[in-house]
Design an enzyme around this catalytic site. Structure first.
Site, PDB file in Angstrom:
ATOM      1  N   THR A 125       0.825  -1.201   0.000  1.00 32.83           N
ATOM      2  CA  THR A 125       0.000   0.000   0.000  1.00 32.83           C
ATOM      3  C   THR A 125       0.858   1.250   0.000  1.00 32.83           C
ATOM      4  OG1 THR A 125      -1.564   1.284   1.373  1.00 32.83           O
ATOM      5  CG2 THR A 125      -0.112  -0.229   2.518  1.00 32.83           C
ATOM      6  N   ASP A 126       0.316   2.346  -0.529  1.00 32.79           N
ATOM      7  CA  ASP A 126       1.036   3.614  -0.474  1.00 32.79           C
ATOM      8  C   ASP A 126       1.131   4.162   0.939  1.00 32.79           C
ATOM      9  OD1 ASP A 126      -1.619   4.384  -0.150  1.00 32.79           O
ATOM     10  OD2 ASP A 126      -1.638   5.822  -1.803  1.00 32.79           O
ATOM     11  N   GLU A 127       0.362   3.613   1.863  1.00 32.25           N
ATOM     12  CA  GLU A 127       0.376   4.118   3.243  1.00 32.25           C
ATOM     13  C   GLU A 127       1.711   3.877   3.949  1.00 32.25           C
ATOM     14  OE1 GLU A 127      -3.102   3.719   5.679  1.00 32.25           O
ATOM     15  OE2 GLU A 127      -4.338   3.164   3.947  1.00 32.25           O
ATOM     16  N   LYS A 154       2.374  -3.279   7.328  1.00 31.63           N
ATOM     17  CA  LYS A 154       2.619  -3.503   5.897  1.00 31.63           C
ATOM     18  C   LYS A 154       4.062  -3.147   5.526  1.00 31.63           C
ATOM     19  CE  LYS A 154       0.086  -4.630   3.113  1.00 31.63           C
ATOM     20  NZ  LYS A 154      -0.268  -5.983   2.582  1.00 31.63           N
TER      21      LYS A 154
END
Length: 317
Positions: A125-127, A154
């Site tokens: 994820t971009d998070e 992640k």
């Protein structure tokens, strides 16, 4: 090709399995999912009887189960979606995210290494990059600076995936996508929450001032990008996947209500989420230039179709 897809009964995983079986009818897919609250085998009813598709209820945290599945199937690749994903839930129960997202991923990597699986694609994820100000974009070289327990879990999994490439020479590939939308998404996410609350005539919660920005990507476009990474990506590489489609939450909620012809007075401001990242924005030039991928779904068309899907589900209840 024989694929193991983890978390294939979830939102993105189920779309990916249906996409792959359409595009590659000769492929065999083993879907492993523990069917927690966000997993639903009904998402795969249309392919349940397709030759080459197999569903196994199993937990990626269980080393014995995973070792048996890997040793019983001559796998060419793993596409790893299975994860706890909701930020709010990670704030309330971070240890669950460590167990599934970190330890579960490491279990899969070890099983893949033991069975000499050719390729391991990890869906991230971009998070993991943290937050941006009003300008700039996340590239694959942006340092990881996660701000929630979910994003931290992640990022930790990403580091394990990278380490198996660097240490053992395993062909691992990481994708980091922006916010997905589309049919079948679990209703705790922003777009389904807004649609369902609007449909029921109930108040629609909006965190803080609603100025948090996200880049919205249709789940179909995400699937096509993963397809490119699986078949054409370089070992050890990271690929950002985004649509260059930024919306702040307030404008997005208002757009949905306008399409649904629901009064904006249904919006209700609620206290902001803890550690709420201001802005995510993806620079997807690497996957575009290296693998020739482009998103094709128009956002307003895709949003309209998504609204219609959820409204139909509500009408059928």
């Amino acid at each position: 090709m024989r694929l193991l897809v983890t978390g294939g009964a979830g939102f993105i995983g189920s779309h990916f399995i249906r996409y792959m079986l359409r595009e590659y009818p000769g492929y065999q897919i083993v879907n492993v999912d523990s069917l927690t609250y966000a997993g639903n085998v009904a998402n795969l009813t249309s392919v349940a009887d397709v030759d080459g598709y197999q569903f196994i209820k199993a937990d990626i945290r269980d080393k014995g189960q995973m070792a048996h599945i890997f040793s019983s199937n001559a796998l060419d690749a793993v596409v790893h979606f299975a994860a706890e994903t909701h930020v709010d839930r990670s704030i309330d129960a971070p240890s669950t995210f460590v167990e599934t997202n970190v330890l579960g991923t490491q279990n899969l990597l070890e099983c893949a290494r033991a069975q000499d699986v050719k390729t391991f694609v990890h869906i991230s994820t971009d998070e993991v990059y943290g937050t941006l100000g009003s300008d700039g974009y996340f590239t694959e070289e942006t340092p990881l600076a996660p701000n929630s327990p979910y994003a931290s879990s992640k990022a930790s999994a990403d580091f394990f995936v990278r380490s198996y490439y660097e240490t053992y020479g395993m062909d691992t590939r990481i994708t980091r996508c922006s916010n997905n939308y589309g049919p079948n998404q679990y209703p705790e996410k922003l777009i389904p929450v807004v649609i369902n609350q609007a449909f029921k005539g109930e108040k629609i919660p909006l965190y803080g001032d609603g100025q948090n920005v996200r880049d919205w990507l249709h789940v179909y476009d995400h699937c096509t990008a993963i397809d490119r990474v699986l078949h054409k990506g370089r070992p050890g590489s990271v690929y950002n996947i985004g649509a260059s489609n930024e919306w702040n939450n307030k404008d997005l909620v208002e757009e949905i209500l306008t399409l649904m012809q629901v009064p904006l007075s249904q919006i209700e401001s609620v206290p902001d989420r803890l550690g709420h990242d201001l802005r995510y924005a993806i620079d997807a030039s690497k996957i575009r230039e290296e693998l020739g991928w482009e998103p094709i779904r128009n956002f307003r068309v895709g949003l309209r179709e998504t609204i219609d899907w959820y409204v139909k589900q509500g009408e059928n209840k």
